[in-house]
Scaffold this active site. Structure first.
Site, PDB file in Angstrom:
ATOM      1  N   HIS A 236       0.819  -1.214   0.000  1.00 16.49           N
ATOM      2  CA  HIS A 236       0.000   0.000   0.000  1.00 16.49           C
ATOM      3  C   HIS A 236       0.852   1.263   0.000  1.00 16.49           C
ATOM      4  O   HIS A 236       0.359   2.335  -0.344  1.00 16.49           O
ATOM      5  CB  HIS A 236      -0.934  -0.019   1.214  1.00 16.49           C
ATOM      6  N   SER A 240      -0.114  -1.082  -6.166  1.00 17.29           N
ATOM      7  CA  SER A 240      -0.081  -2.292  -6.979  1.00 17.29           C
ATOM      8  C   SER A 240       0.584  -2.009  -8.315  1.00 17.29           C
ATOM      9  O   SER A 240       0.475  -0.906  -8.862  1.00 17.29           O
ATOM     10  CB  SER A 240      -1.499  -2.825  -7.205  1.00 17.29           C
ATOM     11  N   LYS A 262     -14.208  -8.518  -7.881  1.00 14.91           N
ATOM     12  CA  LYS A 262     -13.362  -9.429  -8.670  1.00 14.91           C
ATOM     13  C   LYS A 262     -12.666 -10.438  -7.763  1.00 14.91           C
ATOM     14  O   LYS A 262     -12.612 -11.640  -8.083  1.00 14.91           O
ATOM     15  CB  LYS A 262     -12.335  -8.613  -9.456  1.00 14.91           C
ATOM     16  N   ASP A 263     -12.126  -9.987  -6.634  1.00 11.29           N
ATOM     17  CA  ASP A 263     -11.486 -10.903  -5.697  1.00 11.29           C
ATOM     18  C   ASP A 263     -12.494 -11.868  -5.086  1.00 11.29           C
ATOM     19  O   ASP A 263     -12.173 -13.041  -4.826  1.00 11.29           O
ATOM     20  CB  ASP A 263     -10.780 -10.130  -4.581  1.00 11.29           C
ATOM     21  N   GLU A 306       6.701 -33.857  -0.129  1.00  9.68           N
ATOM     22  CA  GLU A 306       5.443 -33.430  -0.722  1.00  9.68           C
ATOM     23  C   GLU A 306       5.695 -32.790  -2.090  1.00  9.68           C
ATOM     24  O   GLU A 306       6.791 -32.289  -2.357  1.00  9.68           O
ATOM     25  CB  GLU A 306       4.724 -32.439   0.193  1.00  9.68           C
TER      26      GLU A 306
END
Length: 417
Positions: A236, A240, A262-263, A306
Site C-alpha cells: 500500500h 499495486s 473481482k477478488d 510433498e
C-alpha cells in the site's frame, strides 16, 4: 541521434511520472482519511483508505487475485490448525492414533483434517501462481524491491511451516522425511552435528523431535501473519503494479467495489476448486506411505517429499556432493532475492519483452520438469535431465536475467534511433 541522451531523457521522464504518481496516490489517501477525521473515527478512516478508496490501477486482471487468495489460505490454515491442535497429541506413541481419532471420532474431524492437509497444497498452488505472475509483470522492479523481498521471506516461512506440519502425523514419510532433512544440517562445517542433536532433542529422531516440530508448526503461522502485514504495508505504500508497467496513478480506481467483487469471484472459484479435492480426492496430493505408522526399522522404498518441494528436491539430488547439493537447494530459493538488483532494463511487462518472453516460458517448462523429476526414480535418464534442468534454473536468474535486460535496452534504443 545519440543513444545516451535519449536514454537519459527517458529516465528523467520516468522520474517525473513517478513523482506525479506518488503525489496522486497520496492525495487520494489523504482525502479518504479526512472524510472520517471530523468525528475522530480513525479506524473507519483507515479501513476506507486501505480497503475502500485504496487507489488501484484500472487494468488489473484476475492474476492479481492470487495475493488475496494467499491471505485467505493463511486464514483457513490457522483456523483449521487451531481446531486440530485441540485433539492432537504430540507424542510418538499417540500422534498417529490421535490423527486417526480426529478422522473417525471427532465430529466433522475428517473435514477439518482434510481441509488442513489439502489446504497446504492449495496454499502453494496460489503462492507459485503469485510468484510467477510477479516475475512476468516485473513486480521486483523499483520501487517495489522491498515488497518483492518480503514476499520471498514469506515463501521461506511457508515452506518451513509446511515441512514441520508434514512431520506431525508421524507416518512413514513423516518420520523418514524428518530424518533425511534434519541430517542435511550436518553438512555445516562447524557445529552442524550439535545443531542436529538440538533439533532432535537427542541422538535420533524421537519424541523430543516431534514436540519441537509441533511447537514450531504452531508458532510459524502467526509469524507469517505478522510478516504478511508488513508485506501489505509495503504494497500500500508503493501501490499495486500495473499490467502495462505504468505507475502514473492517473487511471487508478477505488478498490471497492471494482476489485472487491473481482477478488470475491476469484475466491468463490478457488473454493470450488478446493472443495473438489477435499470432498472427492482428499488423498490425491498426499503420499500413501504416510497412512502407515512410523517405523524406524523400515525405510520406504521411494522416499520423496510433498509435491510442492519436488523442484528443490530435484536440484538437491542432481548434485552428487552432499554439501554442494544442499547449498544448491537453498540457493535455488535465495536467488530470488537477487532479482531486484540484477535486472538492468526498465520494461516491466514481459508482454513487451519479446526476448525475455521466450526464456520466461522455457523457465516455466523447466520448473515443471524439475517437479516431475523430483518424484522420479534416482536413475538415468532422470538424473541427467535433473542436472540439465538445474543448470538452466540457475542460469536463468544469474546470467540470462541481467544479460537479457541489457540486450532489450539496446534493441529499444536502436528502434528509436
Amino acid at each position: 541521434m545519440n543513444i545516451n541522451p535519449l536514454i537519459k531523457s527517458d529516465f528523467n521522464v520516468n522520474s517525473l511520472v513517478k513523482q506525479v504518481s506518488l503525489a496522486t496516490r497520496t492525495r487520494v489517501r489523504n482525502v479518504s482519511l479526512n472524510k472520517f477525521r471530523w468525528n475522530k473515527n480513525y479506524v473507519l478512516g483507515f479501513v476506507d483508505c486501505h480497503l475502500i478508496h485504496y487507489p488501484t490501477p484500472i487494468g488489473l486482471t484476475y492474476a492479481w487475485s492470487f495475493g488475496s487468495l494467499a491471505g485467505m489460505c493463511l486464514v483457513i490454515q490457522i483456523i483449521t490448525g487451531v481446531l486440530l491442535s485441540m485433539h492432537y497429541s504430540a507424542h510418538v506413541d499417540l500422534a498417529f492414533l490421535s490423527v486417526e481419532y480426529i478422522m473417525r471420532d471427532v465430529p466433522n474431524g475428517w473435514f477439518i483434517r482434510y481441509t488442513h492437509a489439502n489446504g497446504a497444497s492449495m496454499f502453494f498452488i496460489v503462492l507459485y501462481c503469485h510468484l510467477f505472475r510477479g516475475l512476468y509483470y516485473g513486480s521486483y522492479m523499483k520501487p517495489r524491491q522491498l515488497l518483492w523481498c518480503s514476499g520471498v521471506v514469506l515463501f521461506l516461512l511457508v515452506m518451513g511451516t509446511a515441512f514441520t506440519g508434514y512431520v506431525l502425523p508421524w507416518g512413514q514419510m513423516s518420520f523418514w522425511g524428518a530424518t533425511v532433512i534434519t541430517n542435511m544440517v550436518t553438512a555445516i562445517p562447524f557445529g552442524g552435528q550439535t545443531i542436529v542433536e538440538w533439533l532432535w532433542g537427542g541422538f535420533t529422531v524421537n519424541a523430543p523431535t516431534l514436540r519441537r516440530f509441533y511447537s514450531l508448526h504452531f508458532l510459524l503461522p502467526f509469524i507469517i501473519a505478522g510478516v504478511s502485514l508488513i508485506h501489505l504495508v509495503l504494497l500500500h505504500r508503493d501501490g499495486s503494479n500495473s499490467p502495462i508497467g505504468s505507475d502514473t496513478g492517473v487511471d487508478d480506481v477505488p478498490f471497492y467495489p471494482y476489485y472487491f467483487s473481482k477478488d470475491l469471484f476469484a475466491f468463490t472459484c478457488f473454493l470450488l476448486f478446493f472443495g473438489v479435492f477435499v470432498f472427492f480426492f482428499p488423498n490425491l496430493l498426499n503420499h500413501p506411505d504416510n497412512c502407515i505408522p512410523a517405523d524406524p526399522m523400515e525405510t520406504p522404498k521411494h522416499l520423496v517429499p510433498e509435491w510442492y518441494f519436488l523442484p528443490f528436491y530435484a536440484i538437491l539430488r542432481s548434485i552428487p556432493h552432499k554439501a554442494l547439493g544442499i547449498v544448491a537447494m537453498l540457493g535455488s530459493i535465495l536467488v530470488l532475492f537477487l532479482l531486484p538488483f540484477t535486472y538492468t532494463g526498465y520494461i516491466r511487462n514481459t508482454t513487451y519483452r519479446p526476448v525475455f518472453k521466450i526464456f520466461y516460458w522455457v523457465f516455466i517448462a523447466d520448473f515443471l520438469t524439475l517437479l516431475w523429476v523430483g518424484q522420479a526414480p534416482i536413475t538415468d535418464p532422470y538424473i541427467l535431465l535433473g542436472q540439465y534442468a538445474s543448470f538452466y534454473y540457475f542460469s536463468f536468474f544469474i546470467f540470462l536475467f541481467p544479460i537479457i535486460g541489457i540486450v532489450e535496452t539496446k534493441l529499444a534504443s536502436y528502434q528509436v534511433k
